[in-house]
Enzyme design. Structure first.
Site, PDB file in Angstrom:
ATOM      1  N   GLU A  79      49.196  35.460  40.266  1.00  0.00           N
ATOM      2  CA  GLU A  79      47.849  34.873  40.292  1.00  0.00           C
ATOM      3  C   GLU A  79      47.844  33.552  41.043  1.00  0.00           C
ATOM      4  O   GLU A  79      46.908  33.256  41.795  1.00  0.00           O
ATOM      5  CB  GLU A  79      47.317  34.668  38.866  1.00  0.00           C
ATOM      6  N   ARG A 129      45.764  33.205  44.563  1.00  0.00           N
ATOM      7  CA  ARG A 129      44.579  32.336  44.487  1.00  0.00           C
ATOM      8  C   ARG A 129      44.865  30.950  45.073  1.00  0.00           C
ATOM      9  O   ARG A 129      44.085  30.423  45.856  1.00  0.00           O
ATOM     10  CB  ARG A 129      44.108  32.199  43.034  1.00  0.00           C
ATOM     11  N   ASP A 142      47.591  48.605  41.951  1.00  0.00           N
ATOM     12  CA  ASP A 142      46.606  48.605  43.045  1.00  0.00           C
ATOM     13  C   ASP A 142      47.062  47.911  44.329  1.00  0.00           C
ATOM     14  O   ASP A 142      47.180  48.515  45.395  1.00  0.00           O
ATOM     15  CB  ASP A 142      45.269  48.017  42.561  1.00  0.00           C
ATOM     16  N   GLU A 149      35.778  44.190  44.220  1.00  0.00           N
ATOM     17  CA  GLU A 149      36.345  45.290  45.021  1.00  0.00           C
ATOM     18  C   GLU A 149      35.301  46.125  45.763  1.00  0.00           C
ATOM     19  O   GLU A 149      35.518  46.510  46.922  1.00  0.00           O
ATOM     20  CB  GLU A 149      37.221  46.194  44.143  1.00  0.00           C
ATOM     21  N   THR A 201      44.823  39.651  48.885  1.00  0.00           N
ATOM     22  CA  THR A 201      44.116  40.403  47.846  1.00  0.00           C
ATOM     23  C   THR A 201      43.133  39.543  47.060  1.00  0.00           C
ATOM     24  O   THR A 201      42.410  40.037  46.204  1.00  0.00           O
ATOM     25  CB  THR A 201      45.121  41.124  46.905  1.00  0.00           C
TER      26      THR A 201
HETATM   27  C1  DMJ Z   1      41.531  39.366  41.969  1.00  0.00           C
HETATM   28  O1  DMJ Z   1      42.296  38.378  41.424  1.00  0.00           O
HETATM   29  C2  DMJ Z   1      42.267  40.098  43.047  1.00  0.00           C
HETATM   30  O2  DMJ Z   1      41.372  40.798  43.834  1.00  0.00           O
HETATM   31  C3  DMJ Z   1      43.291  41.034  42.511  1.00  0.00           C
HETATM   32  O3  DMJ Z   1      43.894  41.794  43.508  1.00  0.00           O
HETATM   33  C4  DMJ Z   1      42.659  41.978  41.520  1.00  0.00           C
HETATM   34  N1  DMJ Z   1      41.927  41.281  40.517  1.00  0.00           N
HETATM   35  C5  DMJ Z   1      41.018  40.250  40.899  1.00  0.00           C
HETATM   36  C6  DMJ Z   1      39.625  40.712  41.221  1.00  0.00           C
HETATM   37  O4  DMJ Z   1      39.180  41.780  40.562  1.00  0.00           O
END
Ligand code: DMJ
Length: 653
Positions: free
Chosen positions: A274, A278, A407, A542, A631
């Site tokens: 995370e 982020r 994912d 998403e 992501t």
């Molecule tokens: C985000 O932190 C990122 O997109 C991660 O890959 C999946 N979860 C959240 C958003 O849903």
């Protein structure tokens, strides 16, 4: 036989009565009550029992979750007939105690003709919501940054909003094929839709600024904040969004906080994945967009502090790092890490190595990919969800999903390959094999309308369950096709995009739940079911992320229209009048979606950014031929052939 004589009333006698003197012992009271009960006539007893049963039933019926369930039962019979008019509203301020108030009702609108079988909705969805005014607290937006001419030139990387409103000529668009003229929404809407996203961002930012400044997440109903890592997560996640949206004043304030307040020298445990996607991702992309070395310095700082996570027997990183102490550990209950977490930090660490010319970051994450590539336990390229940090093996084998915990493994296979200039064949091979694995093992169609969906496999047993998280896949497939991968990836992307949209449009609020189950048996009356526990919406990105890719590559305006509907529904059901947006518990109850009182950082980092990019017709606004999004929606540059980090980074576009 005569019935025994009956008393038609009960006499209450509080004084000691009958044989014994007054005695308040438990046993005496019990006996006395029983005696009184027996003294009642059968009619009286039946009457009392009847009233008690009635009260019990009323109590049950007024329990909201249960009534909701009962309503669902009705929906089983005719899903369209129960799609009631939706009540647009803004969530009001909370009351101090007890249940938060019901959403304010400001106007009414019928959505009935939008919700039906997909084929029908395809025809009817167009502009269904476009006429609705976003209901907001205008006062909350009164501090809007002036954009005199619509031209924002302060960033060096110029975005000319007027020009953007005119649209980009197709011949200039390297990324997309010509527009589909049949499904075209009006070009005039572009400027106002972009402004609607800016307005949503400002509103969210106002809440964050007023009640959570410098903290991780806003709790908009409580007008408070929550801490996860204590590192200003929302602020960092939102930096590049502000830049891209042209919100200069907000960006400058946030930058000042980063310069003067942000420190990673803290005795705090953070999650490696995370904080990489982020914080490290957010800082790196902001550096690239702005050219300001403040962000690169901060990126180096957090990046180096995360490195102890890789000190494990297997070199598969631990999930948690103490960035102050330089120690790392797995979660308390296991020595496993999740596969998605250890394989979705590569874009960021690779980029950090390229920028710093310090190879250890890239080496650490490449080692993870190398090991995962070779591991036993995959099914046609699909990976299990957990990996052990001691022995480096997959654990909990036999379960395969494109949702939570796996994912972004698939996403990062493709994106690393793109980031590195499409040279790393092993990544590409693993990606292509995995997509074949998806097609072979996880892809099914729902009944009655044949929506294509990606289910899960557990020890050979197929489950028609799909997380909203899986909706990243249409976008990733489309990105692959754009980069020369098989054309049928694009066909699948479009089918899955339709399904993800249906996950929104078939809900009474027009917002997707966290998880859906698809019906597969013949005779089903509806395609999508949602379990009670899965009805929440966390403001996730998403679907709008994938809409952005699909629109960029097809120029089919229906994708913009779908995104605009979603934005409007966020405004109706998740917007808090005093500032901010909230996750909700129940996407099936437009009258009481039940706010959860949390605005996740990715709403600003991803959801609003992708919506803005979706509504923009400028393919050079973060060109997908120059950038790859991590992501968490932070754009990082695709590496040029010569990898000299310091010659071509700043400037953004
Ligand atoms: C985000 O932190 C990122 O997109 C991660 O890959 C999946 N979860 C959240 C958003 O849903």
């Amino acid at each position: 036989m005569h019935p025994p004589s009956r008393q038609d009333y009960v006499s209450l006698d509080f004084a000691g009565h009958g044989s014994g003197s007054y005695n308040n012992s438990k046993q005496w009271r019990r006996q006395s009550c029983w005696r009184k009960w027996k003294q009642l006539s059968r009619l009286q007893r039946s009457l009392i029992l009847f009233i008690l049963v009635l009260l019990f039933i009323c109590g049950i019926a007024s329990y909201p979750a249960l009534t909701e369930h009962l309503r669902d039962g009705e929906q089983e019979t005719d899903s369209n007939s129960v799609l009631k008019p939706v009540v647009p509203h803004v969530l009001p301020e909370p009351v101090k105690a007890g249940r938060p108030p019901l959403p304010e009702q400001t106007s009414q609108r019928k959505l009935s003709n939008k919700r039906g079988p997909p084929v029908l909705q395809n025809r009817l969805q167009k502009k269904g919501n476009a006429s609705d005014t976003a209901v907001g607290d205008k006062a909350a937006d009164s501090k809007i940054v002036g954009e005199e001419d619509g031209v924002i030139s302060w960033r060096g990387a110029v975005i000319d909003t007027n020009q953007a409103t005119e649209g980009t000529k197709d011949e200039e668009n390297k990324e997309g094929s010509p527009a589909n003229p049949k499904a075209k929404s009006s070009k005039e809407s572009e400027g106002s839709w972009l402004e609607a996203v800016r307005e949503a961002f400002r509103h969210a930012w106002k809440g964050y600024k007023d009640f959570a400044w410098g903290h991780d997440e806003l709790r908009p109903l409580s007008k408070a904040y929550s801490e996860w890592f204590g590192l200003g997560l929302t602020l960092i996640d939102a930096l590049d969004t502000m830049w891209i949206l042209g919100l200069k004043e907000e960006f400058e304030e946030a930058k000042a906080w980063v310069a003067s307040e942000l420190t990673f020298n803290k005795n705090v445990d953070v999650n490696l994945f995370e904080s990489t996607i982020r914080i490290l991702g957010g800082l790196l992309s902001t550096y690239h967009l702005t050219g300001d070395t403040l962000f690169l310095d901060k990126a180096k700082d957090i990046g180096s502090r995360l490195m102890p996570a890789f000190n494990t027997p297997s070199k598969i990183p631990y999930s948690d790092v103490n960035i102050g102490k330089g120690t790392a550990h797995p979660p308390r209950w296991t020595s496993d890490s999740t596969v998605a977490e250890v394989t979705s930090i590569q874009l960021e660490f690779r980029e950090l190595s390229r920028l710093t010319q310090e190879p250890e970051y890239q080496a650490a994450v490449a080692e993870v990919m190398k090991q995962v590539h070779k591991l036993d336990g995959k099914l046609d390229g699909l990976v299990p969800m957990f990996i052990n940090t001691n022995n480096g093996q997959f654990t909990h084998q036999g379960i395969y999903t494109l949702g939570a915990r796996a994912d972004s493994y698939y996403e990062y296979l493709l994106k690393q390959w793109i980031q590195g200039g499409k040279k790393e064949n092993q990544l590409l091979e693993d990606y292509l094999q995995a997509i074949e694995g998806v097609k072979k093992n996880l892809l099914q169609k729902s009944s009655p309308n044949g929506l294509t969906f990606v289910g899960e496999l557990s020890h050979g047993q197929f489950s028609p369950k799909m997380d909203h998280l899986v909706c990243f896949l249409p976008g990733t497939l489309a990105l692959g096709a754009h980069n020369g991968l098989p054309a049928d990836h694009m066909d699948l992307a479009q089918q899955l995009m339709e399904t993800c949209y249906q996950m929104y449009v078939q809900m009474e609020t027009g917002l997707s739940p966290e998880i859906v189950h698809f019906n597969m048996h013949e005779g089903s009356t509806r395609d999508i079911d949602v379990k009670l526990a899965d009805r929440h919406n966390l403001l996730r990105p998403e679907t709008v992320e994938s809409l952005f890719y699909l629109y960029r590559f097809t120029k089919d305006h229906k994708y913009q229209d779908w995104g605009y509907e979603i934005l409007q529904n966020f405004n109706k059901y998740t917007k808090i009048s005093s500032g901010g947006y909230t996750s909700i518990n129940n996407v099936r109850d437009p009258d009481y979606p039940s706010p959860r009182d949390k605005m996740e950082s990715f709403f600003l980092g991803e959801t609003l950014k992708y919506l803005y990019l979706l509504f923009s017709d400028d393919p050079n606004l973060i060109s997908l031929d120059q950038y790859v999004f991590n992501t968490e929606a932070h754009p990082l540059p695709i590496w040029p052939d010569t990898s000299d980090a310091h010659t071509q980074d700043a400037g953004g576009r």
